[in-house]
Write a protein that holds these residues in place. Structure first.
Motif, PDB file in Angstrom:
ATOM      1  N   GLU A 155       0.835  -1.217   0.000  1.00 25.53           N
ATOM      2  CA  GLU A 155       0.000   0.000   0.000  1.00 25.53           C
ATOM      3  C   GLU A 155       0.862   1.257   0.000  1.00 25.53           C
ATOM      4  N   ARG A 156       2.006   1.193   0.747  1.00 24.00           N
ATOM      5  CA  ARG A 156       2.924   2.341   0.743  1.00 24.00           C
ATOM      6  C   ARG A 156       3.447   2.567  -0.679  1.00 24.00           C
ATOM      7  N   LEU A 157       3.791   1.464  -1.341  1.00 22.98           N
ATOM      8  CA  LEU A 157       4.323   1.591  -2.700  1.00 22.98           C
ATOM      9  C   LEU A 157       3.246   2.101  -3.657  1.00 22.98           C
ATOM     10  N   GLN A 158       2.012   1.637  -3.433  1.00 30.52           N
ATOM     11  CA  GLN A 158       0.896   2.117  -4.255  1.00 30.52           C
ATOM     12  C   GLN A 158       0.772   3.639  -4.087  1.00 30.52           C
ATOM     13  N   ALA A 159       0.868   4.085  -2.812  1.00 28.81           N
ATOM     14  CA  ALA A 159       0.770   5.517  -2.544  1.00 28.81           C
ATOM     15  C   ALA A 159       1.893   6.258  -3.269  1.00 28.81           C
ATOM     16  N   LEU A 160       3.075   5.623  -3.275  1.00 26.71           N
ATOM     17  CA  LEU A 160       4.222   6.249  -3.939  1.00 26.71           C
ATOM     18  C   LEU A 160       3.970   6.368  -5.447  1.00 26.71           C
ATOM     19  N   VAL A 161       3.426   5.301  -6.043  1.00 30.84           N
ATOM     20  CA  VAL A 161       3.118   5.338  -7.475  1.00 30.84           C
ATOM     21  C   VAL A 161       2.160   6.490  -7.759  1.00 30.84           C
ATOM     22  N   HIS A 162       1.109   6.612  -6.933  1.00 29.88           N
ATOM     23  CA  HIS A 162       0.127   7.666  -7.186  1.00 29.88           C
ATOM     24  C   HIS A 162       0.726   9.050  -6.995  1.00 29.88           C
ATOM     25  N   PHE A 163       1.615   9.142  -6.011  1.00 28.20           N
ATOM     26  CA  PHE A 163       2.272  10.421  -5.779  1.00 28.20           C
ATOM     27  C   PHE A 163       3.108  10.809  -7.001  1.00 28.20           C
ATOM     28  N   LEU A 164       3.879   9.837  -7.513  1.00 22.89           N
ATOM     29  CA  LEU A 164       4.744  10.109  -8.678  1.00 22.89           C
ATOM     30  C   LEU A 164       3.900  10.460  -9.897  1.00 22.89           C
ATOM     31  N   GLU A 165       2.800   9.722 -10.058  1.00 22.98           N
ATOM     32  CA  GLU A 165       1.939   9.987 -11.228  1.00 22.98           C
ATOM     33  C   GLU A 165       1.251  11.339 -11.103  1.00 22.98           C
ATOM     34  N   GLU A 166       0.858  11.656  -9.876  1.00 27.57           N
ATOM     35  CA  GLU A 166       0.089  12.871  -9.643  1.00 27.57           C
ATOM     36  C   GLU A 166       0.865  14.121 -10.064  1.00 27.57           C
ATOM     37  N   LYS A 167       2.172  14.091  -9.827  1.00 29.08           N
ATOM     38  CA  LYS A 167       2.951  15.304 -10.149  1.00 29.08           C
ATOM     39  C   LYS A 167       3.436  15.286 -11.607  1.00 29.08           C
ATOM     40  N   ASP A 168       3.013  14.269 -12.362  1.00 29.18           N
ATOM     41  CA  ASP A 168       3.442  14.169 -13.749  1.00 29.18           C
ATOM     42  C   ASP A 168       2.202  14.203 -14.635  1.00 29.18           C
ATOM     43  N   GLN A 169       2.058  15.284 -15.404  1.00 28.30           N
ATOM     44  CA  GLN A 169       0.817  15.437 -16.179  1.00 28.30           C
ATOM     45  C   GLN A 169       0.608  14.327 -17.204  1.00 28.30           C
ATOM     46  N   TYR A 170       1.716  13.674 -17.623  1.00 32.02           N
ATOM     47  CA  TYR A 170       1.577  12.633 -18.645  1.00 32.02           C
ATOM     48  C   TYR A 170       1.197  11.277 -18.051  1.00 32.02           C
ATOM     49  N   LEU A 171       1.514  11.075 -16.769  1.00 34.94           N
ATOM     50  CA  LEU A 171       1.275   9.754 -16.166  1.00 34.94           C
ATOM     51  C   LEU A 171       0.075   9.750 -15.220  1.00 34.94           C
ATOM     52  N   ARG A 172      -0.506  10.936 -14.977  1.00 30.69           N
ATOM     53  CA  ARG A 172      -1.555  11.054 -13.956  1.00 30.69           C
ATOM     54  C   ARG A 172      -2.681  10.034 -14.156  1.00 30.69           C
ATOM     55  N   GLY A 173      -2.944   9.224 -13.109  1.00 29.80           N
ATOM     56  CA  GLY A 173      -4.068   8.283 -13.147  1.00 29.80           C
ATOM     57  C   GLY A 173      -3.812   7.015 -13.963  1.00 29.80           C
ATOM     58  N   HIS A 174      -2.601   6.909 -14.542  1.00 21.94           N
ATOM     59  CA  HIS A 174      -2.323   5.790 -15.454  1.00 21.94           C
ATOM     60  C   HIS A 174      -2.527   4.430 -14.778  1.00 21.94           C
ATOM     61  N   SER A 175      -1.913   4.239 -13.600  1.00 23.37           N
ATOM     62  CA  SER A 175      -1.946   2.893 -13.002  1.00 23.37           C
ATOM     63  C   SER A 175      -3.363   2.488 -12.584  1.00 23.37           C
ATOM     64  N   VAL A 176      -4.152   3.440 -12.085  1.00 20.78           N
ATOM     65  CA  VAL A 176      -5.526   3.077 -11.672  1.00 20.78           C
ATOM     66  C   VAL A 176      -6.378   2.761 -12.899  1.00 20.78           C
ATOM     67  N   ARG A 177      -6.196   3.522 -13.971  1.00 17.08           N
ATOM     68  CA  ARG A 177      -6.969   3.228 -15.184  1.00 17.08           C
ATOM     69  C   ARG A 177      -6.564   1.872 -15.764  1.00 17.08           C
ATOM     70  N   VAL A 178      -5.248   1.606 -15.775  1.00 21.51           N
ATOM     71  CA  VAL A 178      -4.790   0.308 -16.313  1.00 21.51           C
ATOM     72  C   VAL A 178      -5.368  -0.829 -15.466  1.00 21.51           C
ATOM     73  N   ALA A 179      -5.382  -0.624 -14.137  1.00 17.38           N
ATOM     74  CA  ALA A 179      -5.952  -1.660 -13.261  1.00 17.38           C
ATOM     75  C   ALA A 179      -7.429  -1.870 -13.587  1.00 17.38           C
ATOM     76  N   ASN A 180      -8.146  -0.794 -13.846  1.00 15.08           N
ATOM     77  CA  ASN A 180      -9.577  -0.936 -14.126  1.00 15.08           C
ATOM     78  C   ASN A 180      -9.848  -1.554 -15.495  1.00 15.08           C
ATOM     79  N   TYR A 181      -9.077  -1.159 -16.504  1.00 17.18           N
ATOM     80  CA  TYR A 181      -9.220  -1.823 -17.811  1.00 17.18           C
ATOM     81  C   TYR A 181      -8.896  -3.326 -17.662  1.00 17.18           C
ATOM     82  N   SER A 182      -7.819  -3.614 -16.909  1.00 16.88           N
ATOM     83  CA  SER A 182      -7.395  -5.013 -16.747  1.00 16.88           C
ATOM     84  C   SER A 182      -8.470  -5.821 -16.042  1.00 16.88           C
TER      85      SER A 182
END
Ligand SMILES: [Fe+2]
Length: 366
Positions: A155-182
């Motif tokens: 969960e800590r790592l998940q939070a880290l992924v979201h933090f990294l994505e959040e500050k990057d306009q190109y990656l924002r929300g990528h992992s959650v969307r990929v999880a939902n498509y998957s």
């Protein structure tokens, strides 16, 4: 008159008179007794109904007390055995203790002595069973807690992924969307619940290795040099290395992290795996990841329109993508106007498996 919750006891002796003496004594103490005239008869009775306590003579025709004891220790380890011996057989009695008898009584015996030995043997049995129960529960609880610790770390790592994505306009929300498509693909393929959980976990963390990729390369507006491309493509290996200690129990999710840039034709990264060498879980996430990447803005190109991205998935069937996963994606989103999905809420991660289910069932929600 036997008590309703009386402890059941089997008295084994080839001499009916001695059996009766013991039975009368034990019934006087509130036990319910059964009698057997030989080891063989006793085994047949235990087979029907195991009892907590067996008092057995050593010398009997057919199967003697030692043979009976060996069988009981092997087949009904929770049964306490007291052997009855002649004084001259004390050595055999000691051998029986080594084999697993809880005590012995020497003939001729005093009733008070038998009573005391029986009570002591039952106490020992209870303590032994409590200890085993404690040990068993302790192992289960340690396993559950270890699982929870791994989940918390993830969960800590998940939070880290979201933090990294959040500050990057190109990656924002990528992992959650990929999880939902998957998830949508996996459900469409009617995979079992545990594999679906594995896919969700791997999909959310699949790009965690981008932590190790420098921002200047990630955000480079122009074409990447070969070296820069190789640098970006190290992220699956970095991610798998970071997660390996936490994903020992979920190799399927770890495979997603390492292999989500593999292609069926063997031209992918990092291992050049081909078709069946790529686990189904990975093939599902690859389709979801590619669709999200195509429909997202990149520093070097605009987001592809949905129909164009779907065409690319179709065109890549067989060479790049697992055809049934592409078909499942298309079937899961019949309303093309609903694509791409807006970024859903972040779900708490959990490790799939029975230990996790047991833990969730026993823990209050937090
Ligand atoms: Fe990736």
């Amino acid at each position: 008159m036997p008590q309703p919750n009386a402890v059941k006891c089997l008295v084994v002796d080839d001499e009916p008179r001695l059996r009766r003496v013991l039975v009368r004594l034990l019934e006087g103490e509130g036990f319910t007794c059964a009698e057997a005239g030989s080891g063989t008869e006793a085994l047949a009775m235990l087979q029907q109904e195991p009892v907590p306590l067996v008092i057995s003579d050593l010398r009997m025709p057919q199967m003697d007390g030692v043979g009976l004891l060996r069988e009981i220790v092997a087949r009904w380890p929770d049964t306490a055995v007291i052997v009855v011996t002649a004084v001259a057989e004390v050595e055999s009695a000691v051998a029986c203790l080594q084999l697993g008898a809880l005590d012995y009584v020497a003939k001729p015996f005093h009733l008070d002595e038998v009573r005391a030995r029986v009570m002591q043997a039952l106490d020992k049995r209870r303590l032994k069973m409590e200890l085993e129960d404690y040990r068993h529960n302790l192992e289960r609880r340690v396993q559950e807690q270890a699982h929870r610790i791994e989940e918390l770390s993830l969960e800590r790592l998940q939070a880290l992924v979201h933090f990294l994505e959040e500050k990057d306009q190109y990656l924002r929300g990528h992992s959650v969307r990929v999880a939902n498509y998957s998830l949508a693909i996996a459900r469409q393929l009617q995979l079992p619940a545990e594999r679906i959980d594995t896919i969700a976990l791997g999909a959310e963390l699949h790009d965690i290795g981008k932590i190790g990729v420098s921002e200047s390369v990630l955000h480079k507006p122009g074409k990447l040099t070969d070296a820069e491309y190789r640098h970006i493509m190290e992220h699956p290996v970095i991610g798998a290395r970071v997660l390996a200690p936490l994903m020992r129990d979920v190799p399927g999710a770890l495979a997603i992290v390492r292999s989500h840039h593999e292609r069926l034709d063997g031209k992918g990264f990092p291992d050049g795996l081909r078709s069946d060498e790529i686990p189904l879980e990975v093939r599902v996430v690859t389709v979801a990841d590619s669709f999200d990447a195509m429909t997202s803005l990149r520093p070097y190109r605009p987001a592809l329109p949905v129909p164009k991205a779907l065409q690319e998935l179709e065109a890549g069937k067989g060479a790049q993508f697992h055809a049934p996963a592409v078909d499942a994606f298309l079937a899961a989103f019949p309303d093309r106007a609903a694509l791409p999905i807006s970024t859903p809420e972040v779900r708490p991660l959990h490790l799939p498996g029975p230990a996790a289910d047991a833990l969730r069932a026993s823990s209050p929600p937090n």
